[in-house]
Design a protein around this motif. Structure first.
Motif, PDB file in Angstrom:
ATOM      1  N   LEU A 109      18.009  81.157 -54.175  1.00  0.00           N
ATOM      2  CA  LEU A 109      16.666  81.671 -53.886  1.00  0.00           C
ATOM      3  C   LEU A 109      15.585  80.594 -54.083  1.00  0.00           C
ATOM      4  CD1 LEU A 109      14.748  84.037 -53.223  1.00  0.00           C
ATOM      5  CD2 LEU A 109      14.822  84.661 -55.645  1.00  0.00           C
ATOM      6  N   LEU A 129      10.994  89.844 -51.763  1.00  0.00           N
ATOM      7  CA  LEU A 129      12.436  89.775 -51.509  1.00  0.00           C
ATOM      8  C   LEU A 129      12.872  91.023 -50.749  1.00  0.00           C
ATOM      9  CD1 LEU A 129      13.849  88.378 -54.883  1.00  0.00           C
ATOM     10  CD2 LEU A 129      12.676  87.186 -53.021  1.00  0.00           C
ATOM     11  N   TYR A 170      19.787  90.825 -62.876  1.00  0.00           N
ATOM     12  CA  TYR A 170      18.373  90.508 -62.618  1.00  0.00           C
ATOM     13  C   TYR A 170      17.888  89.293 -63.406  1.00  0.00           C
ATOM     14  CZ  TYR A 170      18.056  95.156 -60.550  1.00  0.00           C
ATOM     15  OH  TYR A 170      18.237  96.254 -59.756  1.00  0.00           O
ATOM     16  N   GLY A 171      16.685  88.837 -63.030  1.00  0.00           N
ATOM     17  CA  GLY A 171      15.935  87.926 -63.879  1.00  0.00           C
ATOM     18  C   GLY A 171      15.268  88.806 -64.923  1.00  0.00           C
ATOM     19  N   GLU A 191      17.560  84.141 -66.024  1.00  0.00           N
ATOM     20  CA  GLU A 191      18.193  84.717 -64.832  1.00  0.00           C
ATOM     21  C   GLU A 191      19.581  85.257 -65.166  1.00  0.00           C
ATOM     22  OE1 GLU A 191      16.928  85.391 -61.981  1.00  0.00           O
ATOM     23  OE2 GLU A 191      18.645  85.729 -60.691  1.00  0.00           O
ATOM     24  N   GLY A 205      11.374  92.344 -60.243  1.00  0.00           N
ATOM     25  CA  GLY A 205      11.667  93.330 -59.204  1.00  0.00           C
ATOM     26  C   GLY A 205      11.445  92.868 -57.773  1.00  0.00           C
ATOM     27  N   GLY A 206      11.546  91.581 -57.513  1.00  0.00           N
ATOM     28  CA  GLY A 206      11.500  91.120 -56.122  1.00  0.00           C
ATOM     29  C   GLY A 206      10.122  90.988 -55.498  1.00  0.00           C
ATOM     30  N   GLN A 230      17.819  78.450 -58.923  1.00  0.00           N
ATOM     31  CA  GLN A 230      17.214  79.752 -59.211  1.00  0.00           C
ATOM     32  C   GLN A 230      15.692  79.650 -59.319  1.00  0.00           C
ATOM     33  OE1 GLN A 230      18.713  82.526 -59.048  1.00  0.00           O
ATOM     34  NE2 GLN A 230      20.880  82.121 -59.410  1.00  0.00           N
TER      35      GLN A 230
HETATM   36  C1  G1P Z   1      16.894  87.884 -57.229  1.00  0.00           C
HETATM   37  C2  G1P Z   1      16.222  87.118 -58.361  1.00  0.00           C
HETATM   38  C3  G1P Z   1      16.213  87.954 -59.635  1.00  0.00           C
HETATM   39  C4  G1P Z   1      15.543  89.283 -59.356  1.00  0.00           C
HETATM   40  C5  G1P Z   1      16.228  90.006 -58.188  1.00  0.00           C
HETATM   41  C6  G1P Z   1      15.471  91.262 -57.788  1.00  0.00           C
HETATM   42  O1  G1P Z   1      18.272  88.031 -57.542  1.00  0.00           O
HETATM   43  O2  G1P Z   1      16.920  85.899 -58.573  1.00  0.00           O
HETATM   44  O3  G1P Z   1      15.514  87.271 -60.643  1.00  0.00           O
HETATM   45  O4  G1P Z   1      15.574  90.084 -60.523  1.00  0.00           O
HETATM   46  O5  G1P Z   1      16.288  89.154 -57.035  1.00  0.00           O
HETATM   47  O6  G1P Z   1      16.122  91.949 -56.786  1.00  0.00           O
HETATM   48  P1  G1P Z   1      19.379  88.430 -56.419  1.00  0.00           P
HETATM   49  O7  G1P Z   1      19.303  89.908 -56.259  1.00  0.00           O
HETATM   50  O8  G1P Z   1      19.009  87.690 -55.167  1.00  0.00           O
HETATM   51  O9  G1P Z   1      20.676  87.987 -56.996  1.00  0.00           O
END
Ligand code: G1P
Length: 289
Positions: A109, A129, A170-171, A191, A205-206, A230
């Motif tokens: 990301l 996101l 999640y982060g 993360e 939460g994106g 990350q």
């Molecule tokens: C990403 C981010 C993460 C976040 C999450 C939310 O993770 O790296 O920090 O909490 O989106 O959806 P991924 O879902 O792409 O692994």
């Protein structure tokens, strides 16, 4: 400085949705009849942002086509006086300016966000996101974050509380303050920690508002969780230079990157649609009975 630009990364493989994502970008999977990415673009628009960059990879041309004009189809719909359908395929593209950039390698990301550096320039920007779909109680999730940004004029990370068994997906935030207020100063971020290493259950939460300093940090960011570059790790380093806040988003959030969240969103959105609501609820009732 006002936030005028939004970035939507859409370059991931979508492995949680194979086999359909082998040839179809996961961002094009429909919730009822609208691709998921269109909901995200609309959220940016409804929050007042018109300049939107979508980060794509190879195999994602359907996203580019979706936001392009299709003159032949528009002409046919006009000829047949199908004006509602015409509105459905033109409204978003008429209202905003969508740009694309290609991420050449999927390194994570953080690496995808770095591809937005030229587009963003030296301004704060919004990041949305695509796996996180929000239905705001009163305001879109991004609008809530933009209002929080107006108060603190520095980076703000949108958050939500998650259950223990979800923490490692999640982060996770560590706060300077333990009161439960929507807008609080962050102490650090980690993360995808194991539950025993997580400082809290408050997850990213994106949705983010980020200052352009993040690009400088992403350029030197070492790989982290999952051997990926990350974004969370760079925001954690950003805390050495400026304050970063967390803002707890109010509203319903769906993890549409998971099959369960996707079906949940599909049912809820279908049940909100006046044209099909009654028949869908009858159908669910009959199937359960
Ligand atoms: C990403 C981010 C993460 C976040 C999450 C939310 O993770 O790296 O920090 O909490 O989106 O959806 P991924 O879902 O792409 O692994």
């Amino acid at each position: 400085m006002k936030v005028k630009k939004a970035v939507i990364p859409a370059a991931g493989y979508g492995t949680r949705f194979l086999p359909v994502t082998k040839a179809i970008p996961k961002e094009m999977l429909p919730i009822v009849d609208t691709p998921t990415i269109e909901y995200i673009v609309r959220e940016a628009l409804e929050s007042g942002i018109k300049d939107i960059l979508i980060i794509v990879s190879s195999n994602k041309n359907a996203i580019v086509d979706h936001f392009d004009r299709n003159f032949e189809l528009e002409h046919m719909l006009k000829e047949k006086n199908k004006l509602d359908e015409l509105e459905k395929i033109t409204s978003v593209t008429n209202e905003c300016n969508i740009f694309f950039v290609r991420q050449k390698e999927q390194l994570g990301l953080g690496h995808a966000v770095l591809c937005a550096k030229e587009f963003v320039g030296n301004e704060p920007f919004a990041l949305l996101l695509g796996d996180d779909l929000y239905v705001g109680e009163e305001k879109p999730a991004l609008k809530q974050l933009l209002e929080a940004y107006d108060k603190v004029e520095t980076s703000v990370v949108g958050t939500l509380y998650v259950d223990d068994w979800d923490v490692s997906k999640y982060g996770i935030c560590s706060l300077k303050d333990f009161r439960r207020l929507p807008l609080l100063e962050l102490d650090s971020l980690i993360e995808k920690p194991a539950l025993e290493d997580a400082p809290s259950n408050l997850a990213i939460g994106g949705r983010y508002i980020l200052t352009p300093k993040i690009f400088e940090l992403l350029e030197t960011q070492k790989r982290g969780a999952g051997n990926e570059i990350q974004l969370t790790d760079s925001i954690n380093r950003l805390l050495e230079y400026e304050k970063v806040y967390s803002y707890e988003i109010s509203g319903r959030r769906y993890d549409i990157g998971s099959v369960y969240g996707f079906v949940d969103a599909t049912l809820d959105f279908a049940l909100k649609r006046e044209d099909i609501r009654d028949r869908i609820s009858d159908l669910i009732y009959k199937k359960r009975g």
